[in-house]
Every structure is written in C-alpha cells, then in structure tokens.
Scaffold this motif. Structure first.
Motif, mmCIF file in Angstrom:
data_model
loop_
_atom_site.group_PDB
_atom_site.id
_atom_site.type_symbol
_atom_site.label_atom_id
_atom_site.label_comp_id
_atom_site.label_asym_id
_atom_site.label_seq_id
_atom_site.Cartn_x
_atom_site.Cartn_y
_atom_site.Cartn_z
ATOM 1 N N THR A 68 0.849 -1.185 0.000
ATOM 2 C CA THR A 68 0.000 0.000 0.000
ATOM 3 C C THR A 68 0.883 1.232 0.000
ATOM 4 N N CYS A 69 0.285 2.344 -0.399
ATOM 5 C CA CYS A 69 1.001 3.618 -0.335
ATOM 6 C C CYS A 69 -0.010 4.739 -0.235
ATOM 7 N N LEU A 70 0.439 5.841 0.308
ATOM 8 C CA LEU A 70 -0.338 7.071 0.346
ATOM 9 C C LEU A 70 0.506 8.139 -0.325
ATOM 10 N N THR A 71 -0.107 8.891 -1.222
ATOM 11 C CA THR A 71 0.638 9.928 -1.923
ATOM 12 C C THR A 71 -0.292 11.046 -2.354
ATOM 13 N N ASP A 72 0.268 12.227 -2.461
ATOM 14 C CA ASP A 72 -0.450 13.359 -3.035
ATOM 15 C C ASP A 72 0.013 13.605 -4.467
ATOM 16 N N ASP A 73 0.940 12.777 -4.954
ATOM 17 C CA ASP A 73 1.451 12.927 -6.309
ATOM 18 C C ASP A 73 0.360 12.622 -7.329
ATOM 19 N N LEU A 74 0.485 13.220 -8.484
ATOM 20 C CA LEU A 74 -0.474 13.035 -9.571
ATOM 21 C C LEU A 74 -0.308 11.654 -10.191
ATOM 22 N N VAL A 75 -1.402 10.917 -10.291
ATOM 23 C CA VAL A 75 -1.400 9.625 -10.970
ATOM 24 C C VAL A 75 -1.489 9.900 -12.468
#
Length: 108
Positions: free
Chosen positions: A54-61
């Motif tokens: 799993t991961c959490l990110t605010d980066d644009l997919v």
C-alpha cells in the motif's frame, strides 16, 4: 477492473523491487511502499503468489496507456455496490483483495 498496479517478479528481482517498478511503469508514481499482506497461490489468484503493498501519496497519478487501458477512483461503498451489481467486471484477485480490505486484513 483489476488492482491499480501489478506485475510479475522478474528473475533476480524482489517483490518490493517489482512493486516499485510496476507502480512507476503503470501509474508514474515513485513513493514509499508498505508491505501489507502475502497471499498464497489459490484459485482466485490463478495459482499465483501475491505480495500486496500500500502507499499514500499526493502525487499526480498519470496512467501509462501502454500499460493500463483506463483507471478511476471510487470510494469503498461504490466499489462494493458495483461488485454486487456486476461481479464479472472485476477480476477474481481484485474481489479477493477488496474483501480483505473490508475485513481490515489490509490496512493503509
């Protein structure tokens, strides 16, 4: 529908290295991954062993159209509703993992 990013481990590659490579190739994301669960080969996974991260990110997919045909974001209720209405639109491994999320076996 299937999981967000997935692939087969190359010879000499670790599960983590594979997960990072597939995440970058398919969704253009480079972020910290957290090992969540291992699933032994079974019918739902088409006899493949699975390591889930799993991961959490605010980066644009950014979907790579050569790797992924389409993508979308849904909340858990909408996914559950869609699976109950049309289960054949989802892979068996996706449904297995989704149930593990609902049962809190996979945490973010």
């Amino acid at each position: 529908w299937d999981t967000s990013a997935a692939g087969h481990v190359d010879a000499g590659e670790t599960y983590l290295e594979c997960a990072k490579r597939e995440l970058l190739e398919e969704l253009n994301l480079k972020t910290l991954l957290k090992a969540a669960i291992k699933i032994s080969a079974c019918e739902e996974t088409h006899r493949e062993h699975i390591q889930v991260y799993t991961c959490l990110t605010d980066d644009l997919v950014k979907i790579n159209p050569e790797e992924v045909s389409e993508g979308s974001f849904y909340n858990l209720f909408k996914i559950q509703e869609n699976i109950s209405i049309n289960p054949n639109q989802f892979t068996s491994s996706f449904k297995l993992l989704f149930n593990k999320i609902l049962n809190n076996e996979i945490k973010f």
